[in-house]
Design a protein around this motif. Structure first.
Motif, mmCIF file in Angstrom:
data_model
loop_
_atom_site.group_PDB
_atom_site.id
_atom_site.type_symbol
_atom_site.label_atom_id
_atom_site.label_comp_id
_atom_site.label_asym_id
_atom_site.label_seq_id
_atom_site.Cartn_x
_atom_site.Cartn_y
_atom_site.Cartn_z
ATOM 1 N N ALA A 228 -80.943 25.334 -36.838
ATOM 2 C CA ALA A 228 -82.195 24.759 -36.529
ATOM 3 C C ALA A 228 -83.407 25.853 -36.869
ATOM 4 O O ALA A 228 -84.385 24.919 -37.612
ATOM 5 C CB ALA A 228 -82.601 24.396 -35.018
ATOM 6 N N LEU B 106 -83.659 25.545 -40.796
ATOM 7 C CA LEU B 106 -84.218 24.154 -41.236
ATOM 8 C C LEU B 106 -85.935 24.369 -41.072
ATOM 9 O O LEU B 106 -86.578 24.120 -42.008
ATOM 10 C CB LEU B 106 -83.836 23.047 -40.273
ATOM 11 C CG LEU B 106 -84.204 21.652 -40.432
ATOM 12 C CD1 LEU B 106 -83.159 20.549 -39.989
ATOM 13 C CD2 LEU B 106 -85.818 21.294 -40.094
ATOM 14 N N GLN C 119 -88.506 24.002 -43.984
ATOM 15 C CA GLN C 119 -89.676 23.323 -43.687
ATOM 16 C C GLN C 119 -91.082 23.999 -43.948
ATOM 17 O O GLN C 119 -92.151 23.421 -44.814
ATOM 18 C CB GLN C 119 -89.590 22.401 -42.581
ATOM 19 C CG GLN C 119 -90.764 21.565 -42.396
ATOM 20 C CD GLN C 119 -90.514 20.276 -41.565
ATOM 21 O OE1 GLN C 119 -89.260 20.011 -41.141
ATOM 22 N NE2 GLN C 119 -91.446 19.705 -40.945
ATOM 23 N N LYS D 12 -86.665 15.778 -48.743
ATOM 24 C CA LYS D 12 -86.399 15.681 -47.213
ATOM 25 C C LYS D 12 -84.783 16.579 -47.071
ATOM 26 O O LYS D 12 -84.541 17.332 -46.106
ATOM 27 C CB LYS D 12 -86.109 14.242 -46.803
ATOM 28 C CG LYS D 12 -87.290 13.467 -46.303
ATOM 29 C CD LYS D 12 -87.140 12.143 -45.947
ATOM 30 C CE LYS D 12 -86.835 12.034 -44.493
ATOM 31 N NZ LYS D 12 -87.192 10.469 -44.277
ATOM 32 N N LEU D 13 -83.988 16.184 -47.989
ATOM 33 C CA LEU D 13 -82.579 17.014 -47.853
ATOM 34 C C LEU D 13 -82.766 18.363 -48.169
ATOM 35 O O LEU D 13 -82.066 19.219 -47.416
ATOM 36 C CB LEU D 13 -81.801 16.165 -48.739
ATOM 37 C CG LEU D 13 -80.759 15.030 -48.420
ATOM 38 C CD1 LEU D 13 -79.766 15.694 -47.575
ATOM 39 C CD2 LEU D 13 -81.434 13.935 -48.156
ATOM 40 N N ASP E 73 -83.576 19.287 -44.739
ATOM 41 C CA ASP E 73 -82.494 19.014 -43.777
ATOM 42 C C ASP E 73 -81.174 19.456 -43.858
ATOM 43 O O ASP E 73 -80.802 20.062 -42.908
ATOM 44 C CB ASP E 73 -82.591 17.403 -43.457
ATOM 45 C CG ASP E 73 -83.999 16.486 -42.818
ATOM 46 O OD1 ASP E 73 -84.741 17.596 -42.454
ATOM 47 O OD2 ASP E 73 -84.004 15.531 -43.079
ATOM 48 N N ILE F 33 -80.027 20.692 -28.406
ATOM 49 C CA ILE F 33 -80.438 21.060 -29.519
ATOM 50 C C ILE F 33 -79.313 20.539 -30.605
ATOM 51 O O ILE F 33 -80.016 20.136 -31.882
ATOM 52 C CB ILE F 33 -80.266 22.774 -30.000
ATOM 53 C CG1 ILE F 33 -81.365 23.471 -29.144
ATOM 54 C CG2 ILE F 33 -80.697 23.007 -31.350
ATOM 55 C CD1 ILE F 33 -82.785 23.041 -29.342
ATOM 56 N N MET G 12 -80.750 18.055 -33.683
ATOM 57 C CA MET G 12 -80.234 18.372 -34.987
ATOM 58 C C MET G 12 -79.518 17.142 -35.792
ATOM 59 O O MET G 12 -79.490 16.896 -37.016
ATOM 60 C CB MET G 12 -79.131 19.542 -35.287
ATOM 61 C CG MET G 12 -80.135 20.948 -35.236
ATOM 62 S SD MET G 12 -81.438 21.327 -36.351
ATOM 63 C CE MET G 12 -80.312 21.902 -37.810
ATOM 64 N N ARG H 53 -81.946 15.004 -37.686
ATOM 65 C CA ARG H 53 -82.401 15.570 -38.861
ATOM 66 C C ARG H 53 -81.131 15.127 -39.909
ATOM 67 O O ARG H 53 -81.040 15.619 -41.001
ATOM 68 C CB ARG H 53 -82.676 16.972 -38.660
ATOM 69 C CG ARG H 53 -83.885 17.262 -38.236
ATOM 70 C CD ARG H 53 -85.043 16.729 -39.355
ATOM 71 N NE ARG H 53 -86.389 17.103 -39.221
ATOM 72 C CZ ARG H 53 -86.991 18.095 -39.661
ATOM 73 N NH1 ARG H 53 -86.737 18.813 -40.746
ATOM 74 N NH2 ARG H 53 -88.210 18.267 -39.384
ATOM 75 N N ARG H 54 -80.023 14.442 -39.454
ATOM 76 C CA ARG H 54 -79.106 13.979 -40.220
ATOM 77 C C ARG H 54 -79.455 12.656 -40.821
ATOM 78 O O ARG H 54 -78.695 11.959 -41.810
ATOM 79 C CB ARG H 54 -77.839 14.091 -39.616
ATOM 80 C CG ARG H 54 -77.414 15.394 -39.303
ATOM 81 C CD ARG H 54 -75.885 15.534 -38.827
ATOM 82 N NE ARG H 54 -75.438 15.903 -40.011
ATOM 83 C CZ ARG H 54 -74.359 16.837 -40.227
ATOM 84 N NH1 ARG H 54 -73.805 17.113 -39.080
ATOM 85 N NH2 ARG H 54 -73.767 17.033 -41.353
ATOM 86 N N SER I 171 -81.659 11.668 -42.689
ATOM 87 C CA SER I 171 -81.964 11.757 -44.153
ATOM 88 C C SER I 171 -80.767 11.682 -45.079
ATOM 89 O O SER I 171 -80.617 11.229 -46.045
ATOM 90 C CB SER I 171 -82.905 12.995 -44.536
ATOM 91 O OG SER I 171 -82.267 14.212 -44.084
ATOM 92 N N GLU I 172 -79.749 12.125 -44.318
ATOM 93 C CA GLU I 172 -78.359 11.883 -45.277
ATOM 94 C C GLU I 172 -77.833 10.679 -45.591
ATOM 95 O O GLU I 172 -77.613 10.198 -46.612
ATOM 96 C CB GLU I 172 -77.055 12.703 -44.459
ATOM 97 C CG GLU I 172 -77.286 14.454 -44.171
ATOM 98 C CD GLU I 172 -76.245 14.780 -43.277
ATOM 99 O OE1 GLU I 172 -76.021 16.057 -43.143
ATOM 100 O OE2 GLU I 172 -75.310 13.905 -42.870
ATOM 101 N N GLU J 197 -80.008 8.330 -45.734
ATOM 102 C CA GLU J 197 -81.016 7.688 -46.671
ATOM 103 C C GLU J 197 -80.475 7.935 -48.175
ATOM 104 O O GLU J 197 -80.584 7.142 -48.980
ATOM 105 C CB GLU J 197 -82.219 8.234 -46.630
ATOM 106 C CG GLU J 197 -82.910 7.770 -45.064
ATOM 107 C CD GLU J 197 -84.611 8.406 -44.808
ATOM 108 O OE1 GLU J 197 -85.320 7.484 -44.443
ATOM 109 O OE2 GLU J 197 -84.908 9.399 -45.335
ATOM 110 N N ILE J 198 -79.967 9.179 -48.209
ATOM 111 C CA ILE J 198 -79.767 9.418 -49.949
ATOM 112 C C ILE J 198 -78.441 8.785 -50.160
ATOM 113 O O ILE J 198 -78.201 8.216 -51.258
ATOM 114 C CB ILE J 198 -79.163 11.130 -50.013
ATOM 115 C CG1 ILE J 198 -79.364 11.177 -51.364
ATOM 116 C CG2 ILE J 198 -78.100 11.364 -49.347
ATOM 117 C CD1 ILE J 198 -79.113 12.693 -51.889
#
Lengths: 124, 325
Positions: free
Chosen positions: A40, A43, A47, A106-107, A110, B302, B306, B309-310, B312-313, B315-316
């Motif tokens: 985290a 990340l 960012q 984003k990737l 992330d 946490i 986290m 935040r996956r 976006s995976e 999305e690709i």
């Protein structure tokens, strides 16, 4: 103006400390949770480094695509809305390129180790 | 816990003299999994308890419910689908809540180990084919013998996904694009309607060096288009980096379909692709839901944050499916 060190330097420093000095002392489920926590922080560091540039470029692309100004949130809402209504689709010039670039940005923050991302990065 | 289990076991396992090694494996507050050993003169019996503790009776709306899960697991076992044998369904006098006890199946569920460890080297090349066979076995279970389950169609799934996505109120143009694509490519009601496992992917398979030993977790089982299970296992998120092997990072769609057809059922690649897109979007929306649970609390994990935040995976992966470069 805030003083140095920068947030990026601080999060990176804390992550390195946890990774190098603390992680070797911890075992079991807490070791797993510590790894997640370090991920985290990494990340956040990425960012802090990339966000400003990628946000500005994304806003510029969105304004161009939509023909309007606004905050990044407003512009994304407007685009989402137009896609939902079918007013904009993959035949719309610039849409696919915009979605790809935005997603790649984003990737990069992330999950830069995600398989699909690494493949697409290599294919560019 | 061990004492309560001991009393419970004594009521249905003749000859059992006690319970040892009771240990909680996983789960949240409303759903627990325990491992324990039943001491018996004929030898130790490894067992697993899956339960909602007293006071946590109601399952979330999508869930089949623990009683239904027990019946499904037993039907699957009876039909020769790799599955743990159900030993006991909890009764009120057990005072353990609702749930069931099943035989413990030894093996591995962690995808990264199955995909990389030397111990599974001989199983890996046959697993995609085997999983096709297993799916065919599940889809072949007689509907008349099943518990009451939700009936789902593609249109209903799209509607639920859209509702879940809109409830997040965070604009995601790629998800919007995927929703439009799903609406435009809805293949309509399936000519075949069967039992659908609903979560047919790594984590819910017990794998040994010899192959698939058990399918677990029937929580999301429903009645619907059997191609949903074949699409879900092809979602890139379950390939763990082996992105050129669509079936759980193990093998090709052709191998999966061959195993499925070898067991007497017909795969429909176009429908499978539709469900792969649906599954990718669904996992993306689920990741966003994890972020919400982190934000709302009370468990501010946490790990969940986290997982948020996956999204976006997915999305690709959706772009790779719908707008390949």
């Amino acid at each position: 103006m805030q003083d140095e060190p920068t947030p990026e330097e601080l999060t990176r420093g804390v992550a390195d400390f946890l990774r190098n000095d603390i992680a070797p002392l911890i075992s079991g489920h807490n070791a797993f949770k510590l790894r997640v926590a370090i991920n985290a922080l990494d990340l956040v560091t990425r960012q802090l480094r990339f966000e400003e540039g990628s946000d500005a470029a994304e806003a510029a692309r969105l304004s161009q695509l939509l023909g309007q100004q606004g905050s990044l949130g407003e512009l994304n809402r407007a685009l989402a809305d137009r896609i939902a209504k079918g007013e904009v689709d993959l035949r719309t010039p610039g849409l696919a390129e915009h979605l790809w670039q935005t997603t790649m940005d984003k990737l990069a923050v992330d999950q830069p180790n995600y398989g699909s991302y690494k493949r697409e990065l290599g294919a560019k | 816990m061990q004492e309560a289990l001991g009393r419970c076991v004594a009521s249905w396992c003749p000859g059992a003299t006690g319970v040892t090694n009771a240990a909680r494996l996983s789960g949240g507050a409303s759903q627990e999994t325990w491992s324990f050993d039943i001491v018996h003169p004929d030898g130790v019996i490894g067992a697993i308890l899956r339960r909602a503790p007293p006071g946590y009776g109601a399952a979330p709306s999508r869930a089949a419910g623990l009683d239904a899960e027990a019946i499904l697991m037993q039907r699957a076992f009876d039909a020769g689908v790799p599955s743990p044998r159900v030993l006991h369904v909890l009764q009120p006098q057990d005072e353990l809540g609702t749930g069931f006890v099943m035989a413990r199946v030894e093996g591995e569920t962690i995808a990264r180990k199955i995909l990389r460890d030397a111990g599974f080297a001989e199983a890996r090349p046959i697993l995609a084919h085997q999983l096709g066979q297993v799916a065919a076995g599940i889809h072949g279970l007689a509907l008349a013998q099943l518990p009451k389950l939700r009936h789902m169609t593609a249109a209903r799934e799209i509607g639920e996904l859209e509702r879940d996505y809109r409830s997040l109120s965070w604009p995601r143009p790629v998800f919007e694009l995927a929703l439009r694509w799903l609406r435009d490519h809805d293949p309509g009601p399936s000519s075949e309607v069967t039992l659908v496992h609903g979560d047919f992917r790594h984590g819910n398979f017990i794998i040994g060096p010899d192959g698939v030993r058990a399918v677990l977790d029937w929580e999301l089982a429903h009645i619907g288009d059997p191609m949903e299970d074949l699409g879900w296992i092809c979602v890139n998120s379950w390939r763990y980096g082996e992105i050129d092997k669509p079936v759980g990072g193990l093998g090709t769609r052709e191998e999966l379909f061959a195993g499925y057809q070898g067991a007497g059922r017909q795969a429909d690649p176009a429908r499978v692709k539709f469900w792969e897109v649906m599954g990718t979007l669904r996992w993306g929306v689920m990741c966003c839901g994890m972020m919400q649970r982190f934000r709302i609390g009370p468990e501010r994990s946490i790990e969940r944050a986290m997982i948020g935040r996956r999204s976006s995976e997915t999305e690709i992966d959706l772009l790779r499916l719908l707008a390949p470069r």
